[in-house]
Design a protein around this motif. Structure first.
Motif, short mmCIF file in Angstrom:
data_model
loop_
_atom_site.label_atom_id
_atom_site.label_comp_id
_atom_site.label_asym_id
_atom_site.label_seq_id
_atom_site.Cartn_x
_atom_site.Cartn_y
_atom_site.Cartn_z
N ALA A 114 0.83 -1.21 0.00
CA ALA A 114 0.00 0.00 0.00
C ALA A 114 0.86 1.25 0.00
O ALA A 114 0.43 2.31 -0.45
CB ALA A 114 -0.91 0.00 1.22
N SER A 115 2.10 1.13 0.50
CA SER A 115 2.94 2.32 0.58
C SER A 115 3.64 2.61 -0.74
O SER A 115 4.36 3.60 -0.84
CB SER A 115 3.96 2.14 1.69
N MET A 116 3.44 1.75 -1.72
CA MET A 116 4.12 1.98 -2.99
C MET A 116 3.36 3.01 -3.82
O MET A 116 2.13 3.06 -3.81
CB MET A 116 4.23 0.69 -3.78
N VAL A 117 4.11 3.84 -4.51
CA VAL A 117 3.49 4.90 -5.30
C VAL A 117 3.29 4.44 -6.74
O VAL A 117 2.23 4.62 -7.32
CB VAL A 117 4.36 6.17 -5.25
N ASP A 118 4.31 3.82 -7.26
CA ASP A 118 4.29 3.41 -8.66
C ASP A 118 3.27 2.28 -8.85
O ASP A 118 3.43 1.18 -8.33
CB ASP A 118 5.70 2.95 -9.05
N GLY A 119 2.21 2.57 -9.56
CA GLY A 119 1.15 1.60 -9.72
C GLY A 119 1.57 0.36 -10.47
O GLY A 119 1.20 -0.76 -10.12
N ARG A 120 2.41 0.54 -11.49
CA ARG A 120 2.85 -0.59 -12.30
C ARG A 120 3.68 -1.55 -11.48
O ARG A 120 3.44 -2.77 -11.46
CB ARG A 120 3.67 -0.03 -13.46
N ALA A 121 4.63 -0.97 -10.75
CA ALA A 121 5.50 -1.81 -9.91
C ALA A 121 4.66 -2.51 -8.85
O ALA A 121 4.88 -3.68 -8.53
CB ALA A 121 6.57 -0.95 -9.25
N LYS A 122 3.67 -1.79 -8.36
CA LYS A 122 2.82 -2.38 -7.34
C LYS A 122 2.09 -3.59 -7.89
O LYS A 122 2.06 -4.66 -7.27
CB LYS A 122 1.80 -1.32 -6.90
N ASN A 123 1.57 -3.43 -9.11
CA ASN A 123 0.87 -4.56 -9.73
C ASN A 123 1.80 -5.73 -9.95
O ASN A 123 1.44 -6.88 -9.70
CB ASN A 123 0.26 -4.13 -11.07
N LEU A 124 3.01 -5.42 -10.40
CA LEU A 124 3.98 -6.50 -10.62
C LEU A 124 4.28 -7.23 -9.33
O LEU A 124 4.29 -8.46 -9.28
CB LEU A 124 5.27 -5.92 -11.22
N TRP A 125 4.50 -6.44 -8.29
CA TRP A 125 4.81 -7.07 -7.01
C TRP A 125 3.63 -7.89 -6.52
O TRP A 125 3.80 -8.97 -5.97
CB TRP A 125 5.16 -6.00 -5.97
N TYR A 126 2.44 -7.33 -6.71
CA TYR A 126 1.26 -8.07 -6.28
C TYR A 126 1.20 -9.41 -7.00
O TYR A 126 0.95 -10.46 -6.39
CB TYR A 126 0.01 -7.23 -6.55
N GLY A 127 1.49 -9.34 -8.30
CA GLY A 127 1.50 -10.59 -9.07
C GLY A 127 2.52 -11.57 -8.52
O GLY A 127 2.24 -12.77 -8.38
N ALA A 128 3.69 -11.05 -8.17
CA ALA A 128 4.74 -11.93 -7.64
C ALA A 128 4.30 -12.56 -6.33
O ALA A 128 4.53 -13.75 -6.09
CB ALA A 128 6.02 -11.13 -7.45
N CYS A 129 3.64 -11.76 -5.48
CA CYS A 129 3.21 -12.28 -4.18
C CYS A 129 2.17 -13.37 -4.36
O CYS A 129 2.24 -14.44 -3.74
CB CYS A 129 2.65 -11.16 -3.32
N VAL A 130 1.19 -13.10 -5.23
CA VAL A 130 0.17 -14.11 -5.48
C VAL A 130 0.82 -15.34 -6.11
O VAL A 130 0.46 -16.48 -5.79
CB VAL A 130 -0.94 -13.53 -6.37
N GLY A 131 1.81 -15.08 -6.98
CA GLY A 131 2.53 -16.20 -7.57
C GLY A 131 3.20 -17.05 -6.51
O GLY A 131 3.16 -18.28 -6.57
N ALA A 132 3.81 -16.39 -5.52
CA ALA A 132 4.46 -17.14 -4.44
C ALA A 132 3.44 -17.97 -3.69
O ALA A 132 3.68 -19.14 -3.34
CB ALA A 132 5.14 -16.17 -3.49
N LEU A 133 2.27 -17.38 -3.46
CA LEU A 133 1.20 -18.09 -2.76
C LEU A 133 0.78 -19.33 -3.53
O LEU A 133 0.68 -20.43 -2.98
CB LEU A 133 0.02 -17.12 -2.64
N VAL A 134 0.56 -19.13 -4.83
CA VAL A 134 0.12 -20.25 -5.67
C VAL A 134 1.21 -21.30 -5.74
O VAL A 134 0.94 -22.50 -5.67
CB VAL A 134 -0.25 -19.72 -7.07
#
Lengths: 1145, 219
Positions: free
Chosen positions: A714-734
């Protein structure tokens, strides 16, 4: 009919058919269950077999023994803590200007006057020069005319010449005191004391751990509320203590102790201009040069002389600029030892200088020859009353009465009366504080408190009588003053008694108890492998002794009428229960048993363990533990790989040595090529290094940069990077989910109808989904459209709770039905042959049984086949029991995954990558270790020390790589708000639980997963030589031996030897407790030996606290893990019993 | 195994120690302000160069190993090139291992790599000289009961002690003494050098004292 069929099918594993990928029920287990069944009377289903009962009894004993050992450790930790960590409750009451502390007649009726609260102000302005570590003898005037011995010239002596001159020229204007400092003599604690007038301890209960801001009533706060302008310059510790309290401030970093001049020069740059500008009421300058010089060079260095001369110049400059309404205070916050350190309670550390000067006469008499000794906190009420402020609520200092001996009239007794009234005011305030404090906690001794209250009422009454009577006798005045002083000193004494003293006896006792418990673990882990492990003498006798010790102690207490202390009681019980064991050790020591059997840890591991323990004694290493632990872990891993190579496994793959006379078959451990071990090792190193990218930096190393990935998305400003990171986190979960499912599929099958398996199939993805959705909501909460705000808020409350609820359900299901064996009957797979594999390990004494049982088996086989073929004529039936070979570890892995999900939710999103690494890492490590550990069937099973050490190291490493540090400001407080975005209201245990679960997640996971160390080698057996045939072993076996390939028994080997299984679990638990216990012992020793170290409150004490809580969490996790394995074992047993029962009908 | 063998070994090791000492002394004649700490990288290069050359000289002169029968020029060239490749590979793999052990990935790359080079000099170069580019022989030497001569035995000891020295060299790094030699990778390189020198001293002595117990398959 269906029921009958089901029953029959349940027995059908006897007709095991070839079924690739399935881990089937084995002949050895069959034999056991049949034997168990034979001892049962058909029809009396309630009766259990005696062997089963014995095994169950043994399990309970193992658990009880471990619980006892844990309790010993707890008692030791509690005893040590009670001696080392002194606690005090912080009250948040404030003194208020308009409310004097008690009813009283003030001689000058000052309440009405402006700028005066409890008394008229004597000075309107104060300059407080705080010289860090200004020891008393630094400021002491040199007595030049001492006869006899030659004058000793030390670099620090007589350098503050201006003080000496003022004392000589203006004896009524200036006074030097030896101020007696209360330990701990660290700057932050001293500053707290100098402003609150209290005795700060290491843990001021109720204080906010996240920041150091002072919540108690203090001088600065009183100044602020009186509207005085406070200007500060110097040490930036004040910034943390009093955020936003100064009208103007110049802070300089106090971090670099090697830097003597930056802070002082910075102050000097601003000091005189500020003073001349006149925009201040209280000016505080905190110089650090002397302290830093002490740390860098020690007091006996010429540099110290220079520094003190510079301070002298400062004082001279200030005196020149001083106006009549201004008081100058020069104070040291603490002293320093001969080496220039401080923090402890030696004489040199606790004596600081205090110098008062005013350009108008202040004192009625000339100073005494030897400066008076006063407690440091006396400065607080004195300054408060001199400035016309209320005394801070929690002050326990005694006002320096001689400064108030100025009366309005010229009556002879007016000076004494003024002193009495000031003291009375002070006493009223202290009495009010004692009252409030003792109402809030039971720290203070009741009896003593009563005595003080009586003293106070008497003194107070005397004082009132004195005021009313027109003729004041000098003698009665003096009595009242003495009584008031007695009360104030008594009050201080009882506070010191309970707040500010290390109890060395308790510390030593606690450390001894810990050491003895460690020794017990070490020796008992050796004895555990013996067949006749003396459970009863080792468990029952200690309990008896503990009871005896407790009763004796309690009797002693009632005899002497002392207060019962639970900590001491527990320690006495623990010590008593250890006595028989120590006696036994002493006996074996005297009988000179070879010590090599007592010290079974292999050399390199011992060295590594020793290095790890030695690092606890160095503050630098404690600070750098985040880097040191992966290094040691990597070393251990590489050592394991190299050792394998050294033993020659890389070159010549060892041939399986098969004992010809195979009463105890030793199916060799899975022999992989050395390159396999090397690959595992490199993979492990890689994982460790990657996990190291998530470190948070300790504040002591400014050069280090914390990982940017620890912050929430939530503290990230860059929306694109945030989405990428979110994808990575969900990827780790999966990935985590898929890995666990693949693992379960590999060893068994996910098609079992049992509820836990169903849960793994459907509940886990649901949990992952919930977690991912929660992350999405939380990280993008601000971007949500306003209409959906309420929905988002609701969801971010519900989702985490739902995940936790699911995890809890899963764990319950797992506990309810841990056996996830699929008994499957079908027509699909072609039946190749009748199945019977050699059970490995028939004792020769049962040779006839071995003969008979196969006969029974044959018979049954024929019968069943016939019956089945009668029932279903379509073709051969396939029947198999899946997952028996991995039944224990499947339950463990499921439980760990279920535990990991809620813990993952408590962390920042990107930590999920670390959790994935964690699972991967432990998987690799288990494989590497499994390659090391030989399977000794049928027991005794052991887990080698290097395995346990590596496991403990990895737990510590994961603690750091999940972004933690063993200091209070580094705790992830946001974890308390997961699922509770609005906070918790008044409850404290729930946020504490959440934050604790976040902090000690890795301790918990690794402790619960500890039994995997024992199980994994058996699991890896299946990866061993599948296609290798074993030669026929004996005639008996040859008769029953089918021409089939060797199927690994895997974890059923453990079940085949229940006694060894229990002993191995006990041994594993003891070894893990030993490794952890030695760590906590080292921490305790470091904290007690280095209790005068500069960093004791900053590094060693927090480390000890974290280590202690970590130990408690780990030990509970360990017990849970072992209990889970035992539960699975019990369930497997009852499953077998049911089978046999069905067979008998 | 005769005493003369041990004596030869001792002299050879003295030469190696001498080369390490020379690497400290000689560069100060033609490099200004040379010191191990301040111009650490220069010293690393020199040390690596000196030790390598001495090892090569030792390899060429007394021929402790039975050199291969075929001595055609092309064979020699391939062998040499192979040795170079092996050396480079070992440097890179050491670099990777250091990074895995916690060395910074992006900063101080040259320093880390030179540390890898010096450790390779102490370990891989003697192996190459003695055993040639023969991985199987290396693996044999570094396993239990794998050595077949005192040369291999001393190789084993010096290599292991170099590694251990480098490992111990990492320990002072976190301490807050703020000494110049605590900077990465100085303490490790110095530790490796000390380990190497110690191995050179210890191995002849150890072999001498254990000469009764030592039996080699080929001797």
């Amino acid at each position: 009919m269906r029921y009958a069929l089901y029953k029959n099918l349940a027995v059908l594993p006897f007709l095991r058919n070839f079924h690739p990928g399935a881990r089937r029920w084995r002949w050895g287990s069959l034999r056991r269950s049949i034997r168990a069944g034979n001892s049962m009377v058909p029809g009396l289903t309630g009766r259990r077999s005696t062997s089963g009962r014995r095994s169950r009894m043994q399990k309970v004993l193992v658990l009880l023994f471990l619980v006892w050992v844990c309790l010993l450790f707890y008692a030791g930790i509690a005893l040590f803590t009670s001696g080392f960590l002194l606690t005090r409750l912080e009250l948040t009451n404030y003194s208020i200007c308009q409310e004097p502390p008690g009813p009283g007649f003030l001689p000058w009726g000052s309440q009405g006057k402006p700028g005066a609260c409890w008394m008229t102000s004597r000075f309107s302005r104060v300059v407080l020069v705080l010289i860090d570590a200004l020891r008393f003898d630094f400021a002491q005037p040199q007595q030049s005319h001492t006869s006899g011995d030659p004058p000793v010239s030390l670099p620090f002596m007589g350098k503050l010449g201006s003080l000496q001159r003022l004392l000589e020229i203006q004896p009524h204007h200036a006074r030097l005191y030896r101020s007696q400092v209360d330990p701990p003599t660290t700057t932050m604690q001293r500053l707290k004391a100098l402003t609150t007038g209290s005795l700060p301890t290491f843990i001021d209960a109720g204080s906010n751990f996240a920041s150091h801001a002072i919540l108690e009533d203090n001088l600065i706060k009183q100044l602020n509320s009186a509207g005085r302008r406070v200007v500060f310059m110097g040490d930036d510790t004040w910034k943390d203590l009093f955020p936003g309290a100064f009208s103007k401030a110049f802070f300089f970093s106090s971090f670099n102790v090697k830097d003597l001049h930056t802070v002082d020069n910075g102050i000097l740059e601003h000091l005189y201009p500020t003073m001349d500008s006149g925009e201040w009421d209280v000016l505080i300058a905190h110089f650090l040069g002397v302290d830093h010089c002490g740390h860098k060079h020690g007091p006996h260095h010429p540099e110290m002389a220079k520094k003190l001369s510079q301070m002298d110049q400062v004082i001279r400059g200030l005196v020149e600029r001083l106006e009549n309404d201004t008081l100058l205070v020069v104070a040291g916050d603490h002293g320093m030892t001969v080496n220039g350190d401080h923090g402890g309670d030696s004489d040199l550390e606790v004596s600081a200088a205090l110098f008062l000067y005013s350009s108008t006469p202040l004192f009625p008499s000339a100073p005494p020859k030897d400066p008076e000794t006063i407690p440091q906190v006396s400065l607080v009420p004195t300054l408060a009353l001199l400035l016309g402020l209320p005394i801070p609520f929690g002050n326990i200092g005694e006002v320096m009465a001689e400064l108030f001996s100025w009366g309005e009239d010229s009556r002879p007794d007016s000076s004494a009366l003024a002193q009495a009234s000031v003291l009375h005011l002070n006493a009223q305030q202290v009495s009010r504080f004692l009252h409030a404090y003792s109402a809030a906690t039971q720290d203070l001794q009741v009896k003593e408190l009563h005595r003080l209250q009586n003293l106070f009422s008497k003194a107070s009454a005397d004082y009132q009588r004195l005021l009313q009577s027109p003729h004041r006798a000098e003698a009665t005045l003096q009595t009242v003053i003495t009584e008031l002083q007695q009360f104030l000193r008594g009050a201080r004494a009882i506070c010191i008694e309970s707040w500010a003293r290390f109890s060395l006896v308790r510390m030593a006792g606690g450390a001894t108890l810990l050491a003895a418990a460690c020794l017990l673990c070490l020796l008992a882990s050796q004895w555990a492998t013996f067949l006749a492990f003396p459970f009863r003498p080792l468990l029952l006798i200690p309990v008896a002794w503990a009871l005896a010790g407790t009763i004796l102690y309690a009797g002693l207490l009632t005899a002497t009428r002392l207060k019962l202390d639970l900590v001491v009681l527990g320690a006495v019980a623990a010590g008593g229960s250890l006595l028989p064991f120590l006696w036994k050790v002493w006996g074996s020591w005297r009988s000179k048993k070879p010590l090599a059997t007592m010290l079974p840890i292999p050399g390199p591991v011992l060295l590594l363990l020793f290095i790890r323990l030695a690092t606890f004694f160095s503050d630098s290493f404690v600070v750098a533990e985040a880097r040191a632990t992966p290094f040691l872990l990597g070393s251990l891993i590489l050592l394991l790989v190299v050792q394998r190579h050294w033993e020659g496994e890389l070159l010549v793959p060892k041939l399986l040595t098969i004992p010809r006379l195979g009463s105890s078959t030793l199916t060799g451990p899975p022999r992989h090529s050395g390159a396999y071990a090397l690959r595992l090792g490199v993979g492990l190193l890689l994982c460790t290094r990657l996990a190291g990218l998530f470190h948070r930096c300790p504040e002591e190393t400014p050069a280090c940069h914390s990982s940017p990935w620890l912050s929430p998305l939530a503290s990230m400003v860059d929306g694109r990077a945030k989405n990428l990171w979110y994808g990575a986190c969900v990827g780790a979960l999966v990935a985590l989910l898929v890995a666990v499912r693949l693992w379960l599929r590999h060893y068994g099958n996910l098609k079992s109808p049992e509820p836990p398996v169903l849960f793994v199939r459907w509940g886990l993805p649901l949990m992952a989904l919930g977690t991912a959705a929660y992350w999405a909501l939380v990280s993008g909460a601000d971007e949500a459209p306003p209409r959906l705000r309420a929905l988002v808020a609701g969801a971010s409350v519900v989702l985490p709770r739902a995940v936790v609820g699911l995890a809890a359900t899963g764990l319950m299901l797992l506990l309810w039905k841990p056996v996830t064996v699929l008994v499957k009957a079908g027509t699909g797979a072609p039946r190749t042959r009748t199945v019977l594999t050699p059970f490995s390990g028939p004792p020769t004494s049962q040779a006839d049984l071995d003969y008979v049982v196969p006969q029974i088996y044959r018979h049954m086989q024929e019968e069943f086949r016939g019956r089945l073929e009668r029932t279903k004529s379509q073709g051969p039936l396939t029947v198999a029991a899946y997952r028996l070979g991995s039944v224990y570890s499947a339950a463990m892995v499921t439980a760990l995954t279920l535990l990991a999900f809620p813990l993952l939710l408590l962390h920042a999103e990107r930590i999920s990558l670390v959790f994935l690494l964690l699972f991967l890492q432990s998987f690799l490590l288990l494989h590497l270790l499994a390659a090391e550990i030989p399977i000794t069937a049928p027991g005794p099973f052991t887990v080698p020390w290097q395995a346990v050490s590596a496991w403990a190291l990895m737990a510590t490493q994961t603690f750091y790589s999940t972004g933690h540090q063993p200091v209070f400001p580094a705790i992830h407080w946001h974890a308390a708000f997961v699922g509770f975005p609005e906070g918790h209201g008044s409850s404290t245990w729930l946020p504490a639980l959440l934050v604790g679960a976040n902090t000690f997640a890795s301790h918990l996971l690794f402790a619960v997963g500890c039994p995997l160390l024992l199980l994994w080698p058996f699991l890896c057996e299946s990866q061993g030589p599948r296609k290798r045939r074993q030669p026929l072993r004996s005639e008996t076996e040859a008769r029953v031996r089918p021409e089939e390939e060797e199927e690994p028994l895997m974890e059923m080997r453990l079940r085949d030897a229940p006694h060894h299984f229990n002993a191995a679990l006990l041994q594993l638990g003891l070894k893990y407790l030993f490794v952890l216990g030695v760590q906590i012992l080292a921490c305790a020793l470091a904290a007690s030996i280095l209790r005068r170290h500069l960093m004791v409150w900053k590094v060693f004490a927090p480390k000890f606290i974290f280590e202690a809580i970590g130990f408690i969490v780990s030990s509970v996790g360990l017990l849970l893990g072992i209990a889970l394995v035992m539960r699975v074992d019990g369930a497997v047993s009852s499953w077998f019993e049911k089978l046999v029962l069905a067979q008998q009908r | 195994m005769k005493d003369t063998d041990i004596k030869t070994l001792l002299y050879a090791h003295f030469l190696c120690i001498f080369s390490v000492i020379l690497s400290v002394l000689i560069p100060s004649f033609f490099v200004e302000d040379f010191s191990i700490l301040d111009t650490h990288l220069t010293w690393l290069c020199f040390c690596s160069l000196f030790v390598t050359s001495i090892n090569l000289v030792l390899y060429l002169v007394p021929k402790p190993n039975s050199s291969s029968k075929r001595s055609s020029l092309s064979h020699k060239v391939t062998r040499f090139l192979k040795c170079c490749v092996y050396f480079l590979v070992s440097c890179f793999s050491f670099h990777v291992i250091f990074v895995l052990y916690g060395a910074p990935l992006f900063e101080l790359v040259l320093e880390t790599f030179l540390f890898a080079v010096i450790l390779s000099t102490f370990t891989t170069v003697p192996c190459l000289c003695l055993l040639g580019p023969n991985l199987k022989a290396w693996l044999r030497v570094f396993s239990k009961n794998g050595v077949t001569s005192i040369w291999e035995n001393s190789l084993q000891i010096t290599t292991i002690s170099s590694f251990v020295g480098a490992w111990f060299g990492a320990f002072p790094i976190p301490l807050d003494w703020e000494r110049p030699w605590q900077v990465w990778p100085i303490s490790c390189t110095v530790g490796a050098t000390f380990g190497y020198v110690a191995g050179l001293v210890i191995s002849p002595l150890w072999i001498y004292w254990n000469r009764k117990q030592l039996t080699y398959k080929n001797n």
